[in-house]
Design an enzyme around this catalytic site. Structure first.
Site, PDB file in Angstrom:
ATOM      1  N   TYR A 168       0.861  -1.194   0.000  1.00  9.96           N
ATOM      2  CA  TYR A 168       0.000   0.000   0.000  1.00  9.96           C
ATOM      3  C   TYR A 168       0.892   1.237   0.000  1.00  9.96           C
ATOM      4  CZ  TYR A 168      -3.617  -3.352   0.620  1.00  9.96           C
ATOM      5  OH  TYR A 168      -4.443  -4.417   0.388  1.00  9.96           O
ATOM      6  N   SER A 169       0.608   2.166  -0.921  1.00  5.09           N
ATOM      7  CA  SER A 169       1.411   3.381  -1.012  1.00  5.09           C
ATOM      8  C   SER A 169       1.239   4.224   0.237  1.00  5.09           C
ATOM      9  CB  SER A 169       0.969   4.231  -2.201  1.00  5.09           C
ATOM     10  OG  SER A 169       1.176   3.544  -3.389  1.00  5.09           O
ATOM     11  N   CYS A 178       0.368   7.661 -11.119  1.00  2.73           N
ATOM     12  CA  CYS A 178       0.118   6.535 -10.224  1.00  2.73           C
ATOM     13  C   CYS A 178      -1.340   6.111 -10.346  1.00  2.73           C
ATOM     14  CB  CYS A 178       0.402   6.930  -8.783  1.00  2.73           C
ATOM     15  SG  CYS A 178       0.285   5.519  -7.662  1.00  2.73           S
ATOM     16  N   GLU A 181       4.186   4.691 -11.518  1.00  2.00           N
ATOM     17  CA  GLU A 181       3.897   3.516 -10.695  1.00  2.00           C
ATOM     18  C   GLU A 181       2.457   3.099 -10.968  1.00  2.00           C
ATOM     19  OE1 GLU A 181       6.064   2.449  -7.054  1.00  2.00           O
ATOM     20  OE2 GLU A 181       4.134   2.870  -6.120  1.00  2.00           O
ATOM     21  N   TYR A 189      -0.205  -0.445 -11.730  1.00  2.62           N
ATOM     22  CA  TYR A 189      -0.278  -1.907 -11.699  1.00  2.62           C
ATOM     23  C   TYR A 189      -1.728  -2.313 -11.880  1.00  2.62           C
ATOM     24  CZ  TYR A 189      -1.992  -1.009  -7.087  1.00  2.62           C
ATOM     25  OH  TYR A 189      -2.734  -0.525  -6.045  1.00  2.62           O
TER      26      TYR A 189
END
Ligand code: FAD
Ligand code: NAP
Length: 307
Positions: free
Chosen positions: A80-81, A251, A305, A307
């Site tokens: 988790y960021s 992101c 970043e 995903y």
């Protein structure tokens, strides 16, 4: 373009085999209360662990959910960021925050609950949780942050690192221009709306752009996405993107990068991109979507970043 100096970071002080124990100190919904997308701001107290003061904004924290998967093996950690600034949530180095969306999905009529996101979102203040990290060594703000301008592109919970980065920049008297372009389906899904709106009111050099995909349509019928802001909000973004010392950060969901890179290229902002194969020898007007997807990589000015 000034050199970009990234800070040294410590990685994997605690690992899945050697987790640290954190305590939940905050857990609240950080969208409109009536958003059907349940997204929560969660703060961990990591006092007394080797992690205290070690997370930089842009890095991630790992959470190890209890229990086993359907094969009887222990669950794996999820990342988790970090959404707090480097000096810690509320300026306290023992507090680290993140922004978690309950990941649930219906597939062929069966409803699946995401293991870790629901575990975290259900935790109560005072509950203990096993954590790891820090993780991530390039997705960071430069130490010479005043030398740059920033455009941050976030979809959904991809906002997490930018809350921390924007807090960090402005708490340190940031003088350049910064724009946050945030995309989500409905207005109720905007994450941390109050914080970013107040920041925009307070700081002339902070620009907050929301791209809501499922309410209105663009004049050509397409959706408002973070990448369409490059056109739709060009009065704000073009002057920043044109500066030779601007960095971009993106992101969120995998796939958003191609749209952003495509739109940047169409507007001539090629310096944010590293073009592979024969892309550089052709005009962006001649590129196909497939080759753009395969052959455009982020340049040194771009931090990705997804995903
Ligand atoms: P999982 O249990 O892993 O399931 C994943 C998805 O599959 C769920 O939607 C679930 O409903 C579905 N599913 C489960 N079983 C089945 C099945 N049998 N068939 C079909 N579908 C199924 N997330 C955030 O919310 N905030 C962040 O800040 C964040 N930062 C991240 C940073 C990084 C660097 C990375 C790599 C990931 C980050 N994530 C973040 C994502 C996070 O790590 C998890 O992947 C996410 O929370 C889902 O994990 P889960 O355990 O809840 O779901
Ligand atoms: P969400 O609330 O569903 O919002 C995503 C928004 O992006 C929607 O408006 C969506 O529009 C739009 N979108 C869809 N396809 C797009 C594309 N190709 N380009 C640009 N925009 C697009 O988001 P979410 O559920 O929170 O998901 C966020 C994603 O970020 C997840 O995949 C999460 O795993 C990831 N994430 C990554 C990190 C990281 O890497 N550090 C951190 C946090 C989150 P429509 O749906 O209307 O088409």
């Amino acid at each position: 373009m000034p050199d970009i100096h990234l800070p040294e970071v410590e990685l994997n002080i605690h690992t899945p085999k050697n987790t640290a124990e954190a305590t939940i100190v905050e857990n609240y919904v950080c969208t409109a209360e009536n958003s059907p997308n349940i997204i929560r701001h969660i703060t961990f107290d990591i006092s007394g662990t080797a992690l205290e003061g070690k997370f930089r904004t842009g890095q991630s924290i790992g959470v190890l959910p209890p229990g086993e998967n359907e094969k009887g093996r222990p669950h794996k950690i999820r990342l988790y960021s970090v959404s707090s600034p480097t000096k810690g949530e509320k300026g306290k180095k023992h507090l680290v925050s993140t922004t978690v969306k309950r990941a649930n999905e219906e597939v062929d009529g069966t409803f699946y609950l995401g293991v870790c996101s629901n575990y975290i979102c259900n935790l109560k203040v005072g509950d203990k949780v096993k954590v790891t990290g820090p993780s991530g060594k390039r997705y960071l703000l430069p130490t010479n942050f005043q030398d740059f301008n920033y455009v941050f592109f976030a979809t959904g919970t991809g906002i997490a690192p930018f809350r921390g980065m924007i807090m960090e920049l402005f708490e340190q008297g940031f003088k350049g221009e910064a724009a946050l372009v945030f995309g989500c389906p409905y207005r109720t899904d905007v994450i941390y709306p109050k914080y970013f709106s107040e920041m925009e009111e307070k700081h002339e050099n902070f620009h907050y752009i929301k791209m809501i995909s499922r309410e209105d349509r663009r004049p050509d019928g397409s959706k408002y996405y973070v990448q369409t802001a490059i056109d739709d909000r060009s009065e704000t973004l073009t002057p920043i993107l044109e500066k030779e010392n601007t960095l971009i950060y993106l992101c969120g969901m995998k796939g958003m990068e191609t749209g952003i890179y495509w739109n940047l290229a169409q507007k001539g902002f090629l310096d944010y991109l590293d073009l592979r194969g024969d892309l550089a020898s052709k005009s962006p007007l001649e590129w196909s979507w497939d080759e753009a997807k395969k052959l455009i990589k982020p340049s040194a000015r771009t931090f990705e970043e997804v995903y």
